[in-house]
Design a protein around this motif. Structure first.
Motif, PDB file in Angstrom:
ATOM      1  N   GLY A  93       0.790  -1.218   0.000  1.00 25.02           N
ATOM      2  CA  GLY A  93       0.000   0.000   0.000  1.00 25.02           C
ATOM      3  C   GLY A  93       0.823   1.270   0.000  1.00 25.02           C
ATOM      4  O   GLY A  93       0.305   2.367   0.250  1.00 25.02           O
ATOM      5  N   GLU A  94       2.113   1.147  -0.333  1.00 24.46           N
ATOM      6  CA  GLU A  94       2.982   2.325  -0.384  1.00 24.46           C
ATOM      7  C   GLU A  94       2.904   3.042  -1.723  1.00 24.46           C
ATOM      8  O   GLU A  94       3.539   4.079  -1.918  1.00 24.46           O
ATOM      9  CB  GLU A  94       4.424   1.922  -0.058  1.00 24.46           C
ATOM     10  N   GLY A  95       2.158   2.473  -2.631  1.00 24.49           N
ATOM     11  CA  GLY A  95       1.877   3.100  -3.915  1.00 24.49           C
ATOM     12  C   GLY A  95       0.487   2.690  -4.363  1.00 24.49           C
ATOM     13  O   GLY A  95      -0.028   1.642  -3.939  1.00 24.49           O
ATOM     14  N   ASP A  96      -0.147   3.507  -5.209  1.00 20.38           N
ATOM     15  CA  ASP A  96      -1.520   3.230  -5.637  1.00 20.38           C
ATOM     16  C   ASP A  96      -1.600   2.467  -6.955  1.00 20.38           C
ATOM     17  O   ASP A  96      -2.618   1.835  -7.248  1.00 20.38           O
ATOM     18  CB  ASP A  96      -2.278   4.553  -5.781  1.00 20.38           C
ATOM     19  N   ALA A  97      -0.568   2.544  -7.776  1.00 21.85           N
ATOM     20  CA  ALA A  97      -0.561   1.883  -9.078  1.00 21.85           C
ATOM     21  C   ALA A  97       0.889   1.688  -9.503  1.00 21.85           C
ATOM     22  O   ALA A  97       1.808   2.321  -8.958  1.00 21.85           O
ATOM     23  CB  ALA A  97      -1.309   2.712 -10.120  1.00 21.85           C
ATOM     24  N   LEU A  98       1.085   0.796 -10.477  1.00 13.82           N
ATOM     25  CA  LEU A  98       2.443   0.456 -10.917  1.00 13.82           C
ATOM     26  C   LEU A  98       2.547   0.556 -12.431  1.00 13.82           C
ATOM     27  O   LEU A  98       1.640   0.124 -13.150  1.00 13.82           O
ATOM     28  CB  LEU A  98       2.801  -0.960 -10.451  1.00 13.82           C
ATOM     29  N   VAL A  99       3.667   1.104 -12.896  1.00 15.22           N
ATOM     30  CA  VAL A  99       3.951   1.210 -14.328  1.00 15.22           C
ATOM     31  C   VAL A  99       5.301   0.570 -14.601  1.00 15.22           C
ATOM     32  O   VAL A  99       6.283   0.847 -13.894  1.00 15.22           O
ATOM     33  CB  VAL A  99       3.986   2.686 -14.786  1.00 15.22           C
ATOM     34  N   SER A 100       5.363  -0.288 -15.630  1.00 11.86           N
ATOM     35  CA  SER A 100       6.640  -0.899 -16.016  1.00 11.86           C
ATOM     36  C   SER A 100       6.657  -1.178 -17.510  1.00 11.86           C
ATOM     37  O   SER A 100       5.643  -1.550 -18.091  1.00 11.86           O
ATOM     38  CB  SER A 100       6.864  -2.213 -15.254  1.00 11.86           C
ATOM     39  N   ALA A 101       7.844  -0.996 -18.110  1.00 14.77           N
ATOM     40  CA  ALA A 101       8.050  -1.366 -19.513  1.00 14.77           C
ATOM     41  C   ALA A 101       8.835  -2.671 -19.598  1.00 14.77           C
ATOM     42  O   ALA A 101       9.336  -3.027 -20.659  1.00 14.77           O
ATOM     43  CB  ALA A 101       8.807  -0.245 -20.240  1.00 14.77           C
ATOM     44  N   ILE A 284      -0.547   6.698 -26.375  1.00 17.47           N
ATOM     45  CA  ILE A 284      -1.392   5.802 -25.580  1.00 17.47           C
ATOM     46  C   ILE A 284      -0.735   5.509 -24.240  1.00 17.47           C
ATOM     47  O   ILE A 284      -1.377   5.517 -23.200  1.00 17.47           O
ATOM     48  CB  ILE A 284      -1.665   4.499 -26.359  1.00 17.47           C
ATOM     49  N   GLY A 285       0.560   5.249 -24.251  1.00 13.76           N
ATOM     50  CA  GLY A 285       1.297   5.009 -23.016  1.00 13.76           C
ATOM     51  C   GLY A 285       1.518   3.548 -22.733  1.00 13.76           C
ATOM     52  O   GLY A 285       2.646   3.080 -22.642  1.00 13.76           O
ATOM     53  N   GLY A 286       0.462   2.779 -22.576  1.00 14.46           N
ATOM     54  CA  GLY A 286       0.634   1.367 -22.266  1.00 14.46           C
ATOM     55  C   GLY A 286      -0.697   0.644 -22.257  1.00 14.46           C
ATOM     56  O   GLY A 286      -1.735   1.200 -22.629  1.00 14.46           O
ATOM     57  N   ALA A 287      -0.649  -0.612 -21.826  1.00 12.91           N
ATOM     58  CA  ALA A 287      -1.851  -1.441 -21.773  1.00 12.91           C
ATOM     59  C   ALA A 287      -2.080  -1.889 -20.331  1.00 12.91           C
ATOM     60  O   ALA A 287      -1.144  -2.313 -19.654  1.00 12.91           O
ATOM     61  CB  ALA A 287      -1.694  -2.662 -22.680  1.00 12.91           C
ATOM     62  N   PRO A 288      -3.314  -1.811 -19.842  1.00 10.73           N
ATOM     63  CA  PRO A 288      -3.587  -2.232 -18.468  1.00 10.73           C
ATOM     64  C   PRO A 288      -3.761  -3.744 -18.366  1.00 10.73           C
ATOM     65  O   PRO A 288      -4.199  -4.401 -19.317  1.00 10.73           O
ATOM     66  CB  PRO A 288      -4.906  -1.528 -18.163  1.00 10.73           C
ATOM     67  N   ARG A 313      -0.002   8.629 -16.657  1.00 11.84           N
ATOM     68  CA  ARG A 313      -1.324   9.270 -16.775  1.00 11.84           C
ATOM     69  C   ARG A 313      -2.432   8.219 -16.767  1.00 11.84           C
ATOM     70  O   ARG A 313      -3.472   8.395 -16.106  1.00 11.84           O
ATOM     71  CB  ARG A 313      -1.387  10.093 -18.062  1.00 11.84           C
ATOM     72  N   GLN A 314      -2.207   7.129 -17.509  1.00 12.70           N
ATOM     73  CA  GLN A 314      -3.174   6.036 -17.524  1.00 12.70           C
ATOM     74  C   GLN A 314      -3.379   5.460 -16.132  1.00 12.70           C
ATOM     75  O   GLN A 314      -4.506   5.180 -15.715  1.00 12.70           O
ATOM     76  CB  GLN A 314      -2.660   4.918 -18.433  1.00 12.70           C
ATOM     77  N   ALA A 315      -2.271   5.252 -15.425  1.00 10.65           N
ATOM     78  CA  ALA A 315      -2.342   4.674 -14.081  1.00 10.65           C
ATOM     79  C   ALA A 315      -3.139   5.572 -13.140  1.00 10.65           C
ATOM     80  O   ALA A 315      -3.934   5.094 -12.319  1.00 10.65           O
ATOM     81  CB  ALA A 315      -0.927   4.446 -13.537  1.00 10.65           C
ATOM     82  N   ILE A 316      -2.944   6.882 -13.267  1.00 10.34           N
ATOM     83  CA  ILE A 316      -3.683   7.839 -12.429  1.00 10.34           C
ATOM     84  C   ILE A 316      -5.184   7.766 -12.743  1.00 10.34           C
ATOM     85  O   ILE A 316      -6.030   7.704 -11.846  1.00 10.34           O
ATOM     86  CB  ILE A 316      -3.148   9.265 -12.652  1.00 10.34           C
ATOM     87  N   ALA A 317      -5.502   7.764 -14.040  1.00 15.17           N
ATOM     88  CA  ALA A 317      -6.905   7.705 -14.458  1.00 15.17           C
ATOM     89  C   ALA A 317      -7.560   6.409 -13.990  1.00 15.17           C
ATOM     90  O   ALA A 317      -8.718   6.410 -13.531  1.00 15.17           O
ATOM     91  CB  ALA A 317      -7.003   7.838 -15.975  1.00 15.17           C
ATOM     92  N   TYR A 318      -6.826   5.296 -14.112  1.00 17.96           N
ATOM     93  CA  TYR A 318      -7.349   3.992 -13.694  1.00 17.96           C
ATOM     94  C   TYR A 318      -7.649   4.014 -12.193  1.00 17.96           C
ATOM     95  O   TYR A 318      -8.720   3.574 -11.735  1.00 17.96           O
ATOM     96  CB  TYR A 318      -6.305   2.924 -14.009  1.00 17.96           C
ATOM     97  N   THR A 319      -6.722   4.543 -11.411  1.00 17.32           N
ATOM     98  CA  THR A 319      -6.890   4.571  -9.960  1.00 17.32           C
ATOM     99  C   THR A 319      -8.103   5.394  -9.539  1.00 17.32           C
ATOM    100  O   THR A 319      -8.828   5.041  -8.599  1.00 17.32           O
ATOM    101  CB  THR A 319      -5.619   5.138  -9.294  1.00 17.32           C
TER     102      THR A 319
END
Length: 338
Positions: A93-101, A284-288, A313-319
């Motif tokens: 719970g130290e982060g709300d979403a994760l992004v990785s390439a 687009i950025g990425g795929a969820p 940006r996608q991760a923020i919108a998703y959250t």
């Protein structure tokens, strides 16, 4: 809100991941946690004059996951890798979403083990969005599950519809089942069983199911969400990407064959630029990974800094979207009673 970015994942790491994450923190006003080698991360930030920003926090990780690692075991064998540490932060719970390439298979494994599936969801799905005539279409699934059941395809349809509506702003998204013909009698046993489930959901008003769609119809805008198993979805995605690159190369060749052709290019340069922009993955950025209980966004392995910024940006919108709660509320319509 805190968005975790795997700073060592992808072909262009850490530069693109670090700078893209820093740009996102600056642009969207949310805190970004950059996970990876502190010295290398700070070197990139310092080179861009961002070493003192309060919106970026460096979280140390001494190892990394590369594309040759075994997706099923790498997070266990490399517990100090940037991806493993990122998932531990997400789970705690130290982060709300994760992004990785980074490595797609390892990311799916981590999303399932650390993020967990939403209760009742059989499998998480990779759901990229690609351009089509008149807008965009989401493929669900596009590679996470090569073997599927009819119930999984039903769930992919609901997951794709909710994402298209809540994150992409599509009202009553049209759901198509990718098949080898449009008739309701077409397809293998899996597709026939899935068709019956989707039609029932459509008749009940739960989904805007338009029926079977052939692969050639998807880029022409036949549906907003194209439902398929991960094997056929990935083949479709890669085929469309390859055809787009082939066509772009051929068009470029046409305009370089003569002086007259080059003059013609100058006259239609603006229009060609708009055409090319439709296929710009960075926008687009990425795929969820949808169906997972915490937002995980897979950026393309070759992502540049703008793609990473848009993935954040996608991760923020998703959250913020309420997507995960909406799935839980509709789970009764997405499962087959045993």
């Amino acid at each position: 809100m805190k968005i975790i970015v795997d700073a060592m994942g992808g072909d262009n790491a850490p530069e693109s991941a670090v700078w893209g994450g820093a740009l996102a923190a600056q642009e969207y006003g949310e805190e970004v946690l950059l996970v990876g080698d502190p010295d290398r991360i700070m070197q990139v930030l310092r080179a861009r004059g961002m070493e003192n920003t309060s919106a970026v926090t460096i979280m140390p990780a001494s190892d990394l996951v590369d594309m040759h690692d075994d997706p099923a075991t790498v997070l266990r064998h490399k517990p100090d890798s940037s991806m493993a540490v990122s998932f531990k932060l997400l789970k705690a719970g130290e982060g709300d979403a994760l992004v990785s390439a980074g490595n797609t298979g390892a990311l799916l494994t981590g999303a399932t083990l650390y993020g967990g599936r939403i209760k009742g969801i059989r499998r998480g799905a990779l759901a990229p969005v690609m351009p089509c005539k008149g807008g965009q279409v989401m493929l669900c699934d596009a590679g996470a599950n090569t073997e599927c059941t009819a119930e999984m395809l039903l769930q992919f349809a609901f997951l794709g519809a909710l994402y298209a509506e809540k994150i992409n702003g599509v009202k009553s998204p049209r759901i198509g089942l990718v098949n080898n013909g449009t008739e309701d009698t077409k397809g293998d046993p899996l597709r026939k069983e899935a068709y019956a489930l989707l039609k029932k959901a459509g008749d009940e008003g739960r989904l805007n199911f338009i029926g079977n769609v052939e692969g050639s119809m998807v880029p022409l805008g036949a549906c907003d969400v194209a439902v398929c198993d991960g094997y056929s979805g990935n083949v479709m995605l890669k085929t469309i990407e390859g055809v787009a690159k082939f066509m772009a190369g051929e068009i470029k060749g046409v305009f370089t064959r003569s002086l007259a052709a080059k003059l013609g290019y100058l006259m239609c340069k603006k229009g060609l630029g708009s055409f090319r922009e439709q296929f710009n993955q960075d926008k687009i950025g990425g795929a969820p990974f949808i169906g997972i209980a915490k937002p995980v966004i897979k950026a393309h392995g070759s992502s540049g800094e703008i793609a990473v910024m848009n993935a954040v940006r996608q991760a923020i919108a998703y959250t913020k979207s309420g997507m995960i709660e909406a799935v839980s509320e509709n789970i009764a319509y997405m499962t087959i009673p045993e």
